[in-house]
Motif scaffolding. Structure first.
Motif, short mmCIF file in Angstrom:
data_model
loop_
_atom_site.label_atom_id
_atom_site.label_comp_id
_atom_site.label_asym_id
_atom_site.label_seq_id
_atom_site.Cartn_x
_atom_site.Cartn_y
_atom_site.Cartn_z
N UNK B 253 0.80 -1.23 0.00
CA UNK B 253 0.00 0.00 0.00
C UNK B 253 0.83 1.28 0.00
N UNK B 256 4.36 1.91 -3.40
CA UNK B 256 4.08 2.35 -4.75
C UNK B 256 3.68 3.82 -4.77
N UNK B 257 2.83 4.19 -3.84
CA UNK B 257 2.42 5.60 -3.79
C UNK B 257 3.58 6.50 -3.40
N UNK B 332 -1.97 5.63 -11.54
CA UNK B 332 -3.17 5.29 -12.32
C UNK B 332 -4.12 6.46 -12.50
N UNK B 333 -4.02 7.46 -11.62
CA UNK B 333 -4.93 8.59 -11.76
C UNK B 333 -4.65 9.35 -13.04
N UNK B 335 -2.94 7.69 -15.62
CA UNK B 335 -2.99 6.70 -16.70
C UNK B 335 -4.41 6.52 -17.23
N UNK B 336 -5.37 6.43 -16.31
CA UNK B 336 -6.76 6.28 -16.77
C UNK B 336 -7.55 7.51 -16.36
N UNK B 337 -7.81 8.35 -17.33
CA UNK B 337 -8.64 9.52 -16.96
C UNK B 337 -9.89 9.57 -17.80
N UNK C 113 -6.95 3.22 -1.58
CA UNK C 113 -5.61 3.40 -2.13
C UNK C 113 -5.71 3.78 -3.61
N UNK C 115 -3.60 3.88 -6.00
CA UNK C 115 -2.85 3.17 -7.03
C UNK C 115 -3.08 1.66 -7.01
N UNK C 116 -4.14 1.23 -6.34
CA UNK C 116 -4.51 -0.19 -6.42
C UNK C 116 -5.94 -0.28 -6.93
N UNK C 162 -10.47 6.33 -8.49
CA UNK C 162 -10.87 7.61 -9.11
C UNK C 162 -11.79 7.41 -10.29
N UNK C 163 -11.94 6.17 -10.73
CA UNK C 163 -12.77 5.94 -11.91
C UNK C 163 -14.23 5.68 -11.56
#
Lengths: 299, 337, 698
Positions: B253, B256-257, B332-333, B335-337, C113, C115-116, C162-163
């Protein structure tokens, strides 16, 4: 929680009076006491500032004058020369003091100019956004992607080293970075409702930037400025070391190292003393920056 | 995503063009300067005249810049190799080929013969330093960021501040005093030639050490700061209160962040290591790219300075590009928007 | 005994005995919870109510034994299924966290989280706690996602937080909590960050799941209406202490503690007619546990406090009868709840001068296109239709409210009105002059003065670098109401007096003020230039309940004093009901319904208005509400439905026509307009959302 506590205090006349400059300075020093790092930092900086200020009075020798008798035995702790003499027989202690004077005058001026330029650009980009932002950010990106030291080398080797050119070079190298920080701060601050309130009140862009936004950006900027102070001291030292610093014979710490590195195996103190002097000043600035950041996080 | 990368590639090209043009202008703004620097201080007026004519130095800077690009891309012949000039410049690759960086007036060889060799040495130095800095600063940064305010954290913090405050030339001098003068363990110069007493490997130790000392504190503090921030985030609380073992909270958790922010900074260190080694190379007489650039600049070897800057900027912008793409991958925020 | 007792059916799930928690910081220790006790039986749902800083979240974190380095349980103990939490080893504690006790948080987005993906965050719960295989964990996760009514669980598993929407995020957090079949679920303000219709659905879900999973709830909230909907018993906390405790029925019908009574008095009732009951604010500011004085913590704000009695020693918690109703007040037996007063505020005359005439105003934003095709010049430009064909009139001196959930376009309207944005088409006439297309930079000082604004966030509304006096004085100077320093100061002090703050506040910095005080200053600043129209954008939604009422009353008083027209933007229908004359209901950029407040709150309704009203959590036990819930997500404003904007979620959809044809505007009575395909006669047949029933107790 503290807000609540103060808000509930009975409002005496003392609470109402606006604190004077002296009171505010005292308060700032009181705040600094909360961080050991900041105190050590300020101590180191003050030490060098004092030496620099008093150099003309307390320096035992003329920093430019050679004592040919000392050439035979330039080592430290020799009679009359606490830190020894350099390869030309000049008193190291005096040269270190005068060197502090040089670095402590060039650095603040360079930093100040870099900040004026950086803050202006950053606020314009962050407040107006749109094409102003695009233009400023793109140009900044290009300068920032240029390796800094190479920028200095090329700039100073073509236009020649001088105090003025060093200041220009520092400004050119720093302003985009400062601008980027200010832009980030402004982008964040401008969403605050007091900015909308000012806009609705019909305030002009410059008013909002200078009166409403800038005072709220000062915390992070002061920390950043401390770091850049240290970094500029390093830069001026490095330029001196590379032979692109202030032209001799003015004592310049980096130059002193570069002139004597070749002799390190015989007379190590000639290069070591200015190296340590410079490092301690930088450590002072960095400790102060760290302490300030720590204090600002605590509130 | 594709659009983003295309845009960034466009920016890379733009940066290269703009910065090379600026360097070109700075160096070649005054044609007289070009002539005296190319021919040296003892050139006759006649030689200068020939040079002016061959190089068409009276043309506007922009036109000459386009011509320089022409030489670089192999569209036109390098005028400096013209025997008429009497410079005796001869490139075995010919005077017109793609990637022609010109002829170094300092080393009296084609730029291509000196620059790649020097860059290789610097890359070796930087790679070794980076291989040490990266794991070291990550481990210490993460450990101290996990337990903010602990003994380890404070020690690392002050060590980091001290190390980043000592400029490379100062730490070089100090290390030399210790290891060369006092302990006599290591050589004081690193010309990368087989010296009688010192192996090549031993010659690498001090330069690498100087770089590691200067950079380690900075990167470690960066990683620490990011880790500290991540550890205060609500999702870490969620992970702990979910009953996950602490190891898993950190590994799955937090890490990565915590790597997202320092990632770009770490990549920029590659850039810094490759181009910022000038000082280290000068102290130890290391035959690298940085020292070559400095010598060329001080000597007035315009061709070499221009070529070396292009290479340096190219390395800088590509690492940034890699950094941006990696940042997108990690986050990912975005990467996928 | 502690740590080894096996839970039997009568062992309470959670038992807190005389808990005292303090935070230890450099300045010393700061108490956060003092002498707090609580018992929750298996399957029971317990609500803990209180305002910010009262220690309710600290209680939750103390149960979880998660208080950071600074927080510590100083006295008392917490028994979970008979075992003392303090006696547990790290490994036992870890198994209980997320296994036996699970938590749901206020802000689902930051609790997940980033990024998961959702799937791996869910699956790790059974994998860790039950050693489930990846395959089993996946199936379990899907199953629980179905239980929380997540549409299309398989897809959601691969999504990143976020999606998905806020409501879906909260469903994921709830699913995560339920995955291990806990016996206690702690919910800390789980719906506070959600829109009202989403909140209603989540509350229904929680109520349903607690029965199907047989889990006990500790539900923490500041909202009495929400507690009433999901809890069996309720405890009221103030300043670190439990003030009163009892069953929902008792507490809501007959509160005994003056603070509890005060809280009820502060809440506007959505079912009540306007002006029938004035809000009765609790005076003063919320006091924090470390600022306590001797005697009753609520004493300084209590109308019934008796000097020499209430301010002496510790006040004990006493039982009022055998049923377990407890109250911490010396005078619980001899105080009479104050009777609700009528406002005394008459309807503002028969004035009908239109000050603001909005006619077909639209605001479209061009969507920045990021696809490759758009970059190369192809593809049509897309628009976000933030406001579309908005029309209404505002009468001088009246209050008009714009109501809607987030994303409905109410704030965009305020921006166009104030000139921060300009309209794409249509007009806004102010005193007969179109201002819709004049940006603020081009407006005359006089025009700017006419329109001022009060903002939502008390912490952002004042510049932290400038004093209160500067903030108000700047307005006075800017609009030329006074020039020399003395006159400006006099005007500043006059405005402070109007918002009932002492003149010394002029030299205070915002950080020295409480939230309520900041909003008062914001009101003073907005009115300082003597504007004709004041726009108030959610001015009280960030304030504590007991402070909210005071600011609302103040706003109404000041409005009346200056005869100002008030444009009130809010999502809170109770507040809107309390203070507005006219209401405009917006959804996805369009006006769904508008009209006089009385008409809008009574059938015929627009189906969206009906759903909104039905979703409002109501604390008043004498009001009964119909149960209408919206399903699905609010469509993206980039790609709204073609016909009626509301058709995708409308519970009263009548057919194809709703999806394809833009509905007409129907006018049941002059001035009341409903944009809907359903014939008026059918709309009239819809039963009213609120009905008054006889009080249950007493």
């Amino acid at each position: 929680m503290n807000d609540q506590a103060t808000a509930r205090q009975p409002a005496g006349p003392g609470a109402a009076s606006r604190p004077g400059l002296a009171a505010r300075t005292l308060k700032a020093i009181g705040l600094l006491r909360e961080s050991k790092a900041a105190i050590i930092g300020v101590g180191l900086i003050l030490f060098w500032v004092l030496l620099a200020l008093l150099a003309p009075v307390i320096a035992p020798y003329d920093p430019l004058k050679s004592n040919y008798a000392a050439l035979a035995n330039p080592g430290m702790l020799t009679p009359g020369h606490l830190l020894g003499t350099d390869h030309l027989g000049r008193d190291m202690l005096s040269r270190i003091m005068w060197g502090a004077r040089t670095v402590l005058t060039v650095t603040p001026v360079a930093i100040l100019i870099a900040y004026v330029v950086g803050i202006t650009l950053g606020m314009l980009a962050g407040y107006y956004r749109g094409w102003v932002d695009t233009l400023i950010s793109r140009v900044s990106d290009i300068i920032l992607s240029f390796p800094v030291l190479i920028l200095y080398i090329i700039l100073l080797s073509t236009v020649g080293p001088s105090v003025f050119n060093i200041i220009v070079a520092v400004t050119l190298a720093f302003a985009p970075g400062i601008g980027r920080i200010v832009r980030g701060l402004v982008l964040d601050l401008r969403t605050a409702e007091y900015v909308a309130a000012a806009q609705i009140r019909g305030e002009t862009g410059p008013f909002i930037m200078i009166v409403e936004l800038l005072p709220n950006a000062r915390g992070p900027l002061i920390v950043d400025a401390c770091l850049r102070f240290g970094y500029t001291v390093i830069t001026i030292g490095v330029l001196g070391f590379l032979g692109l610093g202030l032209p001799p014979p003015d004592p310049d710490w980096g130059g002193m190292v570069s002139e004597t590195t070749a002799l390190i195996t015989i007379f190590p103190h000639m290069a070591l003393v200015p190296s340590i002097a410079l490092s301690s000043l930088v450590i002072g600035f960095n400790l102060l920056a760290d302490g300030l950041r720590e204090i600002s996080m605590r509130d | 995503m594709t659009v983003f990368i295309l845009k960034r590639l466009g920016l890379v090209v733009l940066t290269m063009v703009v910065s090379s043009f600026l360097v070109f202008t700075l160096n070649e703004f005054s044609p007289g300067n070009v002539a005296s620097k190319t021919l040296g201080p003892y050139a006759s007026q006649e030689q200068k005249n020939i040079l002016f004519e061959r190089l068409q130095l009276n043309d506007p800077v922009l036109l000459r810049y386009v011509r320089w690009i022409g030489v670089l891309t192999g569209v036109i012949v390098d005028p400096l190799q013209d025997p008429v000039l009497g410079l005796n410049f001869h490139d075995p690759r010919g005077d017109q080929y793609f990637g022609n960086l010109g002829y170094s007036t300092l080393y009296k060889v084609p730029v291509n013969d000196v620059i790649w060799n020097r860059l290789g040495n610097t890359l070796a130095l930087a790679a070794i330093a980076f291989a040490i800095i990266l794991p070291l600063s990550m481990v210490f940064g993460i450990l101290s960021g996990m337990s903010e305010g602990s003994m380890l954290d404070r020690t690392l913090s002050y060590t980091g501040i001290t190390l980043t405050s000592i400029p490379e030339f100062a730490s070089g001098v100090m290390l030399m005093a210790i290891f060369v003068l006092w302990l006599e363990w290591l050589p004081g110069t690193s010309p990368l030639m087989s010296l009688p007493e010192w192996s090549i490997a031993e010659q690498f130790v001090l330069p690498v050490l100087v770089l590691v000392l200067y950079d380690f504190g900075y990167v470690a503090r960066m990683v620490r700061g990011s880790m500290v921030e991540v550890m205060t985030r609500p999702y870490i609380r969620t992970a702990i209160l979910k009953g996950l073992p602490y190891r898993r909270v950190i590994m799955k958790h937090a890490l990565r962040n915590a790597m997202i922010a320092p990632f770009t900074v770490i990549l920029l260190q590659i850039n810094f290591l490759i181009t910022g080694v000038v000082v280290t190379e000068v102290i130890f007489g290391f035959p690298g790219f940085g020292r070559m650039l400095l010598e060329a600049a001080l000597f007035g070897d315009i061709t070499l300075v221009e070529a070396a800057t292009m290479v340096a900027v190219f390395i800088a912008v590509t690492t940034q590009l890699v950094g941006d793409i990696g940042y997108m991958y990690l986050n990912p925020r975005i990467r996928f928007t | 005994m502690a740590g080894s007792a096996t839970p039997t059916s009568d062992t309470p799930v959670l038992q807190i005995e005389n808990l005292r928690v303090s935070y230890f910081i450099r300045a010393g220790d700061i108490p956060a919870v003092l002498d707090f006790s609580l018992t929750i039986k298996a399957g029971e749902s317990y609500g803990l109510v209180g305002e910010s800083g009262c220690g309710k979240s600290t209680v939750a974190m103390a149960i979880m034994r998660y208080m950071g380095i600074a927080g510590r349980v100083v006295a008392g103990r917490i028994l979970f299924e008979g075992r003392d939490m303090a006696s547990l080893g790290d490994e036992e504690l870890r198994r209980i966290r997320g296994g036996k006790i699970a938590m749901v948080y206020q802000e689902p987005y930051s609790a997940l989280n980033p990024s998961m993906n959702v799937g791996s965050q869910l699956m790790e719960v059974p994998m860790i706690h039950e050693g489930a295989s990846e395959c089993d964990a996946y199936d379990r996760a899907i199953e629980v996602l179905r239980d929380v009514r997540m549409p299309d669980p398989q897809t959601v598993m691969d999504r990143y937080p976020h999606q998905i929407s806020g409501g879906q995020q909260q469903r994921v957090v709830i699913a995560m909590a339920l995955l291990s079949n806990p016996s206690l679920l702690i919910l800390d303000e789980p719906t506070t960050a959600l829109d009202v219709t989403v909140e209603a659905a989540v509350l229904d879900l929680i109520d349903e799941l607690r029965r199907s999973y047989g889990v006990a709830l500790l539900y923490i909230s500041h909202n009495l209406g929400v507690i009433r909907r999901v809890c069996d018993r309720v405890g009221v906390m103030y300043s670190g202490e439990l003030m009163e405790e009892g069953t929902i029925a008792e507490m809501f019908a007959a509160p005994r503690h003056p603070y509890t009574m005060g809280l009820f008095g502060c809440i506007p009732t959505v079912g009540a007619e306007k002006h029938t009951r004035a809000l009765q604010p609790i005076r003063g500011q919320v006091s924090l546990p470390h600022q306590r004085l001797r005697g009753c913590v609520f004493g300084p704000r209590c109308d019934h406090a008796q000097a020499g009695r209430c301010d002496q020693g510790e006040i004990p918690l006493v039982r009022t009868d055998g049923s377990g109703h407890q109250v911490r007040c010396l005078r619980w037996n001899d105080i009479v709840p104050s009777v609700a007063r009528a406002t005394g505020q008459a309807d503002h005359g028969a004035g009908d001068e239109v000050v603001l005439h909005v006619d077909g105003m639209s605001k479209f934003y061009e969507l920045p296109e990021r696809s490759l095709r758009a970059l190369l010049g192809g593809g049509a430009v897309r628009y976000v239709k933030a406001n579309e064909r908005i029309s209404f009139d505002v009468i001088r001196g009246r209050t008009i409210a714009i109501v809607g959930e987030s994303g409905c376009g109410k704030s965009t309207f305020a921006k166009v009105l104030t000139g921060l944005e300009t309209a794409t088409e249509g007009s806004i006439e102010l005193h007969g002059r179109n201002i819709a297309t004049i940006p603020v930079q081009q407006r005359s000082s006089e025009l700017i003065r006419t329109l001022q604004m009060v903002f939502q966030n008390p912490d952002g509304t004042l510049n932290p670098s400038h004093s209160v006096g500067w903030a108000i004085g700047r307005v006075v100077r800017k609009f030329g109401l006074a020039k020399d320093a003395d006159k400006v100061r006099a005007r500043v002090e006059e405005m402070l007096d109007i918002v009932r703050l002492p003149a010394v506040f002029a030299s205070r910095k915002p950080r020295q003020l409480s939230g309520g005080q900041k909003q008062r200053i914001a009101v003073a600043r907005a009115f300082a230039g003597k504007p004709n129209i004041v726009i108030a954008d959610e001015p009280v939604s960030a304030l504590d309940v007991s402070v909210q009422a005071a600011v609302i009353n103040l706003l109404m008083d000041v409005q009346e004093k200056f005869g100002t027209t008030l444009l009130f933007i809010s999502h809170d229908l109770s507040v809107v009901r309390y203070l507005s004359d006219h209401i405009v209901v917006m959804y996805l950029g369009q006006v769904m319904e508008m009209g006089p407040a009385e008409a809008v709150f009574r059938p015929p309704y627009h189906p969206y208005t009906e759903a909104l009203l039905s979703a409002v959590p109501v604390a008043d036990p004498t009001i009964e509400q119909t149960h209408i819930r919206l399903t699905g997500e609010m469509p993206s404003i980039i790609d709204p439905p073609r016909g009626c904007r509301f058709c995708t979620r409308c519970p009263r959809r009548i057919g194809e026509i709703c999806d394809t044809v833009v509905p007409p505007e129907q006018e049941p009575v002059p001035g009341h307009r409903i944009r809907c395909h359903i014939p008026l006669e059918d709309l009239r047949k819809i039963p009213p959302v609120f009905t008054r029933v006889a009080a249950a107790a007493e």
